[in-house]
Design a protein around this motif. Structure first.
Motif, PDB file in Angstrom:
ATOM      1  N   LEU A  88       0.994  -1.159   0.031  1.00 15.14           N
ATOM      2  CA  LEU A  88       0.126   0.018   0.013  1.00 15.14           C
ATOM      3  C   LEU A  88       0.946   1.145   0.026  1.00 15.14           C
ATOM      4  CD1 LEU A  88      -2.898  -0.905   2.398  1.00 15.14           C
ATOM      5  CD2 LEU A  88      -2.855  -1.267  -0.101  1.00 15.14           C
ATOM      6  N   GLU A  89       1.969   1.239   0.849  1.00 15.01           N
ATOM      7  CA  GLU A  89       3.037   2.357   0.713  1.00 15.01           C
ATOM      8  C   GLU A  89       4.243   1.635   0.717  1.00 15.01           C
ATOM      9  OE1 GLU A  89       2.116   5.430   3.607  1.00 15.01           O
ATOM     10  OE2 GLU A  89      -0.081   5.138   3.581  1.00 15.01           O
ATOM     11  N   GLY A  90       5.357   2.492   0.126  1.00 16.80           N
ATOM     12  CA  GLY A  90       6.728   2.101   0.133  1.00 16.80           C
ATOM     13  C   GLY A  90       6.966   1.020  -0.848  1.00 16.80           C
ATOM     14  N   GLU A  91       8.148   0.604  -1.049  1.00 17.69           N
ATOM     15  CA  GLU A  91       8.777  -0.273  -1.846  1.00 17.69           C
ATOM     16  C   GLU A  91       9.563  -1.280  -1.011  1.00 17.69           C
ATOM     17  OE1 GLU A  91      10.812   1.119  -5.313  1.00 17.69           O
ATOM     18  OE2 GLU A  91       9.042   2.546  -5.596  1.00 17.69           O
ATOM     19  N   LEU A  92       9.386  -2.543  -1.470  1.00 20.47           N
ATOM     20  CA  LEU A  92      10.147  -3.576  -1.056  1.00 20.47           C
ATOM     21  C   LEU A  92      11.619  -3.449  -1.226  1.00 20.47           C
ATOM     22  CD1 LEU A  92       8.144  -6.889  -1.515  1.00 20.47           C
ATOM     23  CD2 LEU A  92       8.566  -5.881   0.379  1.00 20.47           C
ATOM     24  N   ASP A  93      12.518  -3.153  -0.286  1.00 19.80           N
ATOM     25  CA  ASP A  93      14.135  -2.947  -0.337  1.00 19.80           C
ATOM     26  C   ASP A  93      14.426  -4.638  -0.481  1.00 19.80           C
ATOM     27  OD1 ASP A  93      14.424  -3.863   2.125  1.00 19.80           O
ATOM     28  OD2 ASP A  93      14.785  -1.762   2.893  1.00 19.80           O
ATOM     29  N   ALA A  94      15.744  -4.495  -0.724  1.00 20.30           N
ATOM     30  CA  ALA A  94      16.800  -6.069  -0.781  1.00 20.30           C
ATOM     31  C   ALA A  94      16.501  -6.789   0.729  1.00 20.30           C
ATOM     32  CB  ALA A  94      18.112  -5.603  -1.224  1.00 20.30           C
ATOM     33  N   LYS A  95      16.640  -5.962   1.537  1.00 20.63           N
ATOM     34  CA  LYS A  95      16.699  -6.489   2.737  1.00 20.63           C
ATOM     35  C   LYS A  95      15.152  -7.309   3.103  1.00 20.63           C
ATOM     36  CE  LYS A  95      17.123  -5.604   7.857  1.00 20.63           C
ATOM     37  NZ  LYS A  95      17.623  -4.527   8.835  1.00 20.63           N
ATOM     38  N   GLN A  96      14.244  -6.418   2.932  1.00 22.88           N
ATOM     39  CA  GLN A  96      13.033  -6.864   3.159  1.00 22.88           C
ATOM     40  C   GLN A  96      12.459  -7.972   2.203  1.00 22.88           C
ATOM     41  OE1 GLN A  96      10.856  -2.971   2.369  1.00 22.88           O
ATOM     42  NE2 GLN A  96      10.699  -2.753   4.485  1.00 22.88           N
ATOM     43  N   ILE A  97      12.960  -8.050   0.917  1.00 27.46           N
ATOM     44  CA  ILE A  97      12.722  -9.124   0.021  1.00 27.46           C
ATOM     45  C   ILE A  97      13.354 -10.367   0.491  1.00 27.46           C
ATOM     46  CG2 ILE A  97      13.268  -9.925  -2.376  1.00 27.46           C
ATOM     47  CD1 ILE A  97      12.887  -7.032  -3.468  1.00 27.46           C
ATOM     48  N   ASN A  98      14.569 -10.335   0.965  1.00 29.13           N
ATOM     49  CA  ASN A  98      15.272 -11.476   1.589  1.00 29.13           C
ATOM     50  C   ASN A  98      14.575 -12.113   2.744  1.00 29.13           C
ATOM     51  OD1 ASN A  98      17.586 -13.103   1.968  1.00 29.13           O
ATOM     52  ND2 ASN A  98      18.257 -11.829   3.371  1.00 29.13           N
ATOM     53  N   TRP A  99      14.154 -10.992   3.535  1.00 22.06           N
ATOM     54  CA  TRP A  99      13.533 -11.635   4.757  1.00 22.06           C
ATOM     55  C   TRP A  99      12.088 -12.217   4.464  1.00 22.06           C
ATOM     56  CZ3 TRP A  99       8.867 -10.341   7.495  1.00 22.06           C
ATOM     57  CH2 TRP A  99       8.765 -10.732   8.937  1.00 22.06           C
ATOM     58  N   LEU A 100      11.283 -11.591   3.560  1.00 21.89           N
ATOM     59  CA  LEU A 100      10.074 -12.174   3.235  1.00 21.89           C
ATOM     60  C   LEU A 100       9.955 -13.657   2.295  1.00 21.89           C
ATOM     61  CD1 LEU A 100       7.442  -9.345   2.090  1.00 21.89           C
ATOM     62  CD2 LEU A 100       7.326 -11.042   4.031  1.00 21.89           C
ATOM     63  N   PHE A 101      10.737 -13.487   1.445  1.00 20.47           N
ATOM     64  CA  PHE A 101      10.922 -14.669   0.322  1.00 20.47           C
ATOM     65  C   PHE A 101      11.975 -15.735   0.344  1.00 20.47           C
ATOM     66  CE2 PHE A 101       8.665 -10.759  -1.578  1.00 20.47           C
ATOM     67  CZ  PHE A 101       7.426 -11.288  -1.534  1.00 20.47           C
ATOM     68  N   VAL A 102      12.961 -15.150   0.717  1.00 18.11           N
ATOM     69  CA  VAL A 102      14.243 -15.922   0.816  1.00 18.11           C
ATOM     70  C   VAL A 102      14.313 -16.705   2.140  1.00 18.11           C
ATOM     71  CG1 VAL A 102      17.058 -16.193   0.584  1.00 18.11           C
ATOM     72  CG2 VAL A 102      15.619 -14.408  -0.916  1.00 18.11           C
ATOM     73  N   LYS A 103      14.047 -16.101   3.169  1.00 17.42           N
ATOM     74  CA  LYS A 103      14.175 -16.797   4.389  1.00 17.42           C
ATOM     75  C   LYS A 103      12.853 -17.316   4.877  1.00 17.42           C
ATOM     76  CE  LYS A 103      17.882 -13.974   6.205  1.00 17.42           C
ATOM     77  NZ  LYS A 103      18.355 -13.225   7.337  1.00 17.42           N
ATOM     78  N   GLY A 104      11.706 -17.504   3.905  1.00 19.40           N
ATOM     79  CA  GLY A 104      10.446 -18.079   4.069  1.00 19.40           C
ATOM     80  C   GLY A 104       9.607 -17.580   5.095  1.00 19.40           C
ATOM     81  N   LYS A 105       9.805 -16.329   5.435  1.00 19.06           N
ATOM     82  CA  LYS A 105       8.683 -15.430   6.278  1.00 19.06           C
ATOM     83  C   LYS A 105       7.370 -14.929   5.657  1.00 19.06           C
ATOM     84  CE  LYS A 105      11.935 -15.337   9.640  1.00 19.06           C
ATOM     85  NZ  LYS A 105      11.945 -15.940  10.864  1.00 19.06           N
ATOM     86  N   PHE A 106       7.147 -15.296   4.341  1.00 17.79           N
ATOM     87  CA  PHE A 106       6.106 -14.920   3.710  1.00 17.79           C
ATOM     88  C   PHE A 106       4.586 -15.373   4.347  1.00 17.79           C
ATOM     89  CE2 PHE A 106       2.819 -14.439   0.282  1.00 17.79           C
ATOM     90  CZ  PHE A 106       2.991 -13.177   0.182  1.00 17.79           C
ATOM     91  N   PRO A 107       3.984 -15.012   5.107  1.00 15.09           N
ATOM     92  CA  PRO A 107       2.712 -15.437   5.569  1.00 15.09           C
ATOM     93  C   PRO A 107       1.654 -16.090   4.633  1.00 15.09           C
ATOM     94  CG  PRO A 107       2.683 -13.219   5.792  1.00 15.09           C
ATOM     95  CD  PRO A 107       3.732 -13.408   5.052  1.00 15.09           C
ATOM     96  N   TYR A 108       1.762 -17.194   3.979  1.00 14.34           N
ATOM     97  CA  TYR A 108       0.600 -17.557   2.969  1.00 14.34           C
ATOM     98  C   TYR A 108      -0.399 -18.298   3.792  1.00 14.34           C
ATOM     99  CZ  TYR A 108       2.795 -22.219   3.647  1.00 14.34           C
ATOM    100  OH  TYR A 108       3.274 -23.407   4.038  1.00 14.34           O
ATOM    101  N   ARG A 109      -0.204 -18.418   5.313  1.00 14.20           N
ATOM    102  CA  ARG A 109      -1.378 -19.095   5.736  1.00 14.20           C
ATOM    103  C   ARG A 109      -1.539 -17.925   7.043  1.00 14.20           C
ATOM    104  NH1 ARG A 109       1.986 -23.429   6.979  1.00 14.20           N
ATOM    105  NH2 ARG A 109       1.653 -22.843   9.098  1.00 14.20           N
ATOM    106  N   GLU A 110      -2.867 -17.576   7.264  1.00 12.95           N
ATOM    107  CA  GLU A 110      -3.235 -16.859   8.533  1.00 12.95           C
ATOM    108  C   GLU A 110      -2.610 -17.066   9.991  1.00 12.95           C
ATOM    109  OE1 GLU A 110      -7.256 -14.215  10.378  1.00 12.95           O
ATOM    110  OE2 GLU A 110      -7.434 -16.134   9.179  1.00 12.95           O
TER     111      GLU A 110
END
Length: 151
Positions: free
Chosen positions: A35-57
């Protein structure tokens, strides 16, 4: 038909990010938005590479322990009008359906709303079967049936 979602809005306390996650009533991710901002490299790494993306509630609920985030939860609309509009087959006695709806527990209201999609899919596979009146759907507890696996 209006499908119900639980929405989590995540705001960064130390960064200009606002993320929104919407989950189906079954707890699976339906939508992710920046909604606001852009994903930086650190956030991309944390969310997607380190498996933190919450695909389940249940995964995003654990984010409340992360001090860098402020999380607001929007609950699904459990009003009778929400059910009436989501069900779509506006026939029969609306007042009777509304009285039954009012007697349901929150858990059963969630199940009733979630099951509508699966019930509709079942009906689309079974030609010649009419959709039950909303009152019948509620009184006969159709929402407890396993429409996903029904042939």
């Amino acid at each position: 038909m209006d499908e119900q979602f639980t929405t989590y809005t995540v705001t960064g306390k130390n960064s200009p990010i606002v993320w929104q996650f919407k989950y189906h009533l079954n707890g699976l991710l339906a939508e992710f938005k920046l909604l606001e901002g852009e994903l930086d490299a650190k956030q991309i790494n944390w969310l997607f590479v380190k498996g933190k993306f919450p695909y389940r509630e249940d995964q995003i609920k654990q984010w409340n322990t992360i001090p860098e985030f402020d999380i607001k939860i929007g609950e699904p609309d459990l009003s009778f009008d929400s059910f009436w509009n989501a069900y779509g087959n506006k026939v029969g006695k609306k007042k009777m359906a509304e009285n039954t709806w009012k007697k349901l527990s929150k858990a059963d209201k969630l199940k009733a709303l979630e099951a509508i999609k699966h019930y509709n899919n079942y009906l689309s596979r079974k030609h010649g079967i009419d959709k039950a009146h909303p009152t019948t759907y509620l009184n006969q507890e159709y929402y407890h049936n396993e429409w996903k696996s029904a042939v």
